[in-house]
Write a protein that holds these residues in place. Structure first.
Motif, PDB file in Angstrom:
ATOM      1  N   GLY A 148       0.588  -1.165  -0.081  1.00 27.11           N
ATOM      2  CA  GLY A 148       0.069   0.138  -0.068  1.00 27.11           C
ATOM      3  C   GLY A 148       1.289   1.123  -0.047  1.00 27.11           C
ATOM      4  O   GLY A 148       0.490   1.993  -0.404  1.00 27.11           O
ATOM      5  N   GLY A 149       2.101   1.349   0.168  1.00 26.21           N
ATOM      6  CA  GLY A 149       3.117   2.646   0.121  1.00 26.21           C
ATOM      7  C   GLY A 149       3.139   3.041   1.145  1.00 26.21           C
ATOM      8  O   GLY A 149       3.814   3.934   1.724  1.00 26.21           O
ATOM      9  N   LEU A 150       1.861   2.649   2.945  1.00 27.43           N
ATOM     10  CA  LEU A 150       2.011   3.956   4.080  1.00 27.43           C
ATOM     11  C   LEU A 150       3.480   3.645   4.625  1.00 27.43           C
ATOM     12  O   LEU A 150       3.553   2.391   4.854  1.00 27.43           O
ATOM     13  CB  LEU A 150       1.070   3.470   4.884  1.00 27.43           C
ATOM     14  CG  LEU A 150      -0.450   3.408   3.819  1.00 27.43           C
ATOM     15  CD1 LEU A 150      -1.898   2.991   5.115  1.00 27.43           C
ATOM     16  CD2 LEU A 150      -0.555   4.931   3.099  1.00 27.43           C
ATOM     17  N   THR A 151       3.481   4.520   5.467  1.00 26.60           N
ATOM     18  CA  THR A 151       4.724   4.754   6.316  1.00 26.60           C
ATOM     19  C   THR A 151       4.311   3.847   7.313  1.00 26.60           C
ATOM     20  O   THR A 151       3.146   3.521   7.663  1.00 26.60           O
ATOM     21  CB  THR A 151       5.355   6.106   6.643  1.00 26.60           C
ATOM     22  OG1 THR A 151       4.295   6.860   7.510  1.00 26.60           O
ATOM     23  CG2 THR A 151       5.539   6.998   5.430  1.00 26.60           C
ATOM     24  N   THR A 152       5.295   3.337   8.023  1.00 24.04           N
ATOM     25  CA  THR A 152       5.350   2.553   9.382  1.00 24.04           C
ATOM     26  C   THR A 152       4.451   3.342  10.338  1.00 24.04           C
ATOM     27  O   THR A 152       3.810   2.821  11.198  1.00 24.04           O
ATOM     28  CB  THR A 152       6.689   1.884  10.333  1.00 24.04           C
ATOM     29  OG1 THR A 152       7.181   1.295   8.992  1.00 24.04           O
ATOM     30  CG2 THR A 152       6.643   1.267  11.489  1.00 24.04           C
ATOM     31  N   ARG A 153       4.332   4.760  10.439  1.00 28.11           N
ATOM     32  CA  ARG A 153       3.874   6.068  11.406  1.00 28.11           C
ATOM     33  C   ARG A 153       2.627   5.714  10.501  1.00 28.11           C
ATOM     34  O   ARG A 153       1.904   5.617  11.852  1.00 28.11           O
ATOM     35  CB  ARG A 153       4.979   7.007  10.802  1.00 28.11           C
ATOM     36  CG  ARG A 153       4.197   8.015  12.560  1.00 28.11           C
ATOM     37  CD  ARG A 153       4.833   9.490  11.997  1.00 28.11           C
ATOM     38  NE  ARG A 153       4.541  10.765  13.045  1.00 28.11           N
ATOM     39  CZ  ARG A 153       4.710  11.974  12.664  1.00 28.11           C
ATOM     40  NH1 ARG A 153       5.569  11.974  12.142  1.00 28.11           N
ATOM     41  NH2 ARG A 153       3.554  12.538  13.475  1.00 28.11           N
ATOM     42  N   GLN A 154       2.055   6.032   9.796  1.00 27.89           N
ATOM     43  CA  GLN A 154       0.924   5.322   9.579  1.00 27.89           C
ATOM     44  C   GLN A 154      -0.147   4.681  10.207  1.00 27.89           C
ATOM     45  O   GLN A 154      -1.164   4.658  10.852  1.00 27.89           O
ATOM     46  CB  GLN A 154       0.723   6.596   7.997  1.00 27.89           C
ATOM     47  CG  GLN A 154       0.769   7.437   7.336  1.00 27.89           C
ATOM     48  CD  GLN A 154       0.947   7.738   5.509  1.00 27.89           C
ATOM     49  OE1 GLN A 154       1.855   7.021   5.383  1.00 27.89           O
ATOM     50  NE2 GLN A 154       0.513   8.943   5.313  1.00 27.89           N
ATOM     51  N   ILE A 155       0.524   3.439   9.667  1.00 20.94           N
ATOM     52  CA  ILE A 155       0.067   2.533   9.611  1.00 20.94           C
ATOM     53  C   ILE A 155       0.163   2.252  11.860  1.00 20.94           C
ATOM     54  O   ILE A 155      -1.237   1.824  12.206  1.00 20.94           O
ATOM     55  CB  ILE A 155       0.831   1.129   9.724  1.00 20.94           C
ATOM     56  CG1 ILE A 155       0.947   1.168   8.212  1.00 20.94           C
ATOM     57  CG2 ILE A 155      -0.166   0.203   9.842  1.00 20.94           C
ATOM     58  CD1 ILE A 155       1.886   0.771   7.232  1.00 20.94           C
ATOM     59  N   ALA A 156       0.767   3.137  12.099  1.00 18.01           N
ATOM     60  CA  ALA A 156       1.060   2.822  14.454  1.00 18.01           C
ATOM     61  C   ALA A 156      -0.100   3.374  14.459  1.00 18.01           C
ATOM     62  O   ALA A 156      -0.678   3.725  15.350  1.00 18.01           O
ATOM     63  CB  ALA A 156       2.600   3.225  14.389  1.00 18.01           C
ATOM     64  N   GLN A 157      -0.136   4.466  13.150  1.00 13.84           N
ATOM     65  CA  GLN A 157      -1.512   5.505  13.908  1.00 13.84           C
ATOM     66  C   GLN A 157      -2.605   4.828  13.872  1.00 13.84           C
ATOM     67  O   GLN A 157      -3.072   5.083  14.761  1.00 13.84           O
ATOM     68  CB  GLN A 157      -1.581   7.106  13.361  1.00 13.84           C
ATOM     69  CG  GLN A 157      -0.226   7.808  13.180  1.00 13.84           C
ATOM     70  CD  GLN A 157      -0.142   8.911  12.913  1.00 13.84           C
ATOM     71  OE1 GLN A 157      -0.808   8.931  11.814  1.00 13.84           O
ATOM     72  NE2 GLN A 157       0.892   9.863  13.139  1.00 13.84           N
ATOM     73  N   ALA A 158      -2.910   4.240  12.626  1.00 10.88           N
ATOM     74  CA  ALA A 158      -4.177   3.517  12.396  1.00 10.88           C
ATOM     75  C   ALA A 158      -4.384   2.811  13.870  1.00 10.88           C
ATOM     76  O   ALA A 158      -5.418   2.355  14.037  1.00 10.88           O
ATOM     77  CB  ALA A 158      -3.704   3.075  11.343  1.00 10.88           C
TER      78      ALA A 158
END
Length: 404
Positions: free
Chosen positions: A120-130
């Motif tokens: 999906g191309g999301l950063t680890t930070r974005q996934i952690a926030q989700a």
């Protein structure tokens, strides 16, 4: 620097490395190195073939890592087999990578996280926030998932997805559907536009797998995507469903979504995505917000509760009950949910957007003081800036009405 281009090329570049024989973890590391190099080099010297450039650089990074690792000396034979630079093959490996990331040895949460990161191309930070976890925790989860799938093979080049053995593994399709749904939601309401990619992949999956829930998810995406242009005002502020300009809804997407949904429902194998799509279709069918068939929507939420027993579904059902039977009935449904999911002292309610729903129902019931307080509380917990600003304005509006 065109970050959207890099994100769109990542899955196919990763797929090419895996098909050449790189294990998943090493291939993903090599692709990330290539992306970093692209960010450094491309602004001053953009390549004529961006995908071919990324494949070449990533493959060389993989070979460099292979040479440096004594435990991987058996792969040295591949060094002399490096393909000559040139146009990369026009093969879309994205869907195969989704299934690789949804390997049955992974937990669903790990599969979703790995897919959002690698495909999906999301950063680890974005996934952690989700996931509402620290970034370091999510990085460890993704690393473990990468190691788990590293030794898993992929389908031969050109093979149809339906012929791939893992499609028959229990839970794989369900996990992929949930991943696609989460990617769509990220692209629809977040800061990364992945909605169109999620729809494309779901169309591809629907063409490969004859399953009513796959069709249900595609219908749900199309029906939601049809309203996208009306969800925000010109200044970027959020426009709630009841206030949207329905003349801006995409009627072609709505018609396609309804047709796909009707075909799926006719098979009498109801699943949660079909039920969600049916609710979206009822919203799309109403000429005005006042003409929405809330009674039927409540019935579909009852089906969703039976299928999922999800607190979020019960929260949405409370809103529908409030519209169908009045705010007192909605608040009663909310109270029943609160009895099943009590708040944690000092941490607020565990169900996302609970305060926003409670505020709306209290406002409709005439309790402006409680509604204003809950709108402010919901704004503090909002997952994005647009939602926070909207809820803050609602709180300010009610406070102004109370104190003229």
């Amino acid at each position: 620097m065109d970050e959207a281009l890099l994100r769109s090329l990542t899955p196919s570049v990763l797929g090419i490395l895996v098909r050449r024989g790189a294990d998943f973890a090493a291939a993903e590391d090599a692709v990330q190195d290539a992306l970093v190099e692209a960010v450094r080099v491309w602004p001053a010297d953009p390549p004529r073939d961006p995908k071919g450039w990324l494949v070449t650089v990533a493959w060389r990074r993989f070979l460099d890592a292979t040479r440096a690792d004594a435990a991987r000396r058996r792969r040295e034979d591949r060094v002399d087999e490096e393909p000559a630079p040139g146009p990369a093959p026009a093969v879309d490996d994205t869907l195969q990578l989704y299934f690789l990331c949804a390997h049955p040895s992974l937990t669903p949460s790990s599969a979703v996280a790995l897919t959002l990161r690698a495909v999906g191309g999301l950063t680890t930070r974005q996934i952690a926030q989700a996931y509402l976890v620290p970034e370091a925790t999510m990085a460890q989860r993704i690393s473990r998932a990468k190691r788990t799938v590293s030794g898993v093979g992929v389908s031969p080049a050109g093979a149809k997805p339906g012929a791939w053995g893992r499609f028959d593994q229990p839970g794989d399709v369900a996990t992929v559907l949930r991943v696609l749904y989460l990617v769509f939601n990220e692209g629809y309401s977040g800061d990364v536009d992945l909605a169109a990619e999620a729809i494309r992949l779901t169309r591809q999956l629907a063409a490969a797998i004859d399953h009513p829930e796959v069709a249900g998810l595609l219908a749900l995406m199309l029906l939601h995507h049809a309203r996208r242009a009306s969800r925000t005002a010109p200044d970027g502020s959020l426009v709630p469903l009841a206030e949207q300009d329905r003349g801006r809804w995409d009627t072609d997407l709505i018609a396609e979504g309804v047709m796909i949904l009707q075909s799926a429902l006719s098979r009498d194998r109801l699943g949660e995505f079909q039920a969600q799509a049916a609710i979206a279709a009822l919203h799309a069918d109403a000429p005005t917000a006042e003409e929405t068939d809330w009674v039927q929507i409540v019935e579909w939420y009852d089906e969703l509760v039976r299928l999922t027993d999800s607190p979020v579904v019960r929260l949405n059902r409370a809103v529908a009950v409030g519209e169908a039977d009045g705010p007192r009935a909605g608040l009663a449904a909310l109270a029943a949910l609160d009895d099943a999911s009590p708040s944690s002292p000092g941490r607020g309610h565990p169900i996302p957007r609970h305060a926003a729903v409670a505020a709306y129902l209290h406002e409709r019931d005439g309790d402006l003081a409680t509604a204003a307080r809950l709108y402010a509380e919901a704004a503090h917990k909002a997952p994005n800036l647009a939602e926070r600003d909207y809820l803050t304005r609602q709180a300010a509006r009610l406070n102004a009405r109370r104190c003229p």
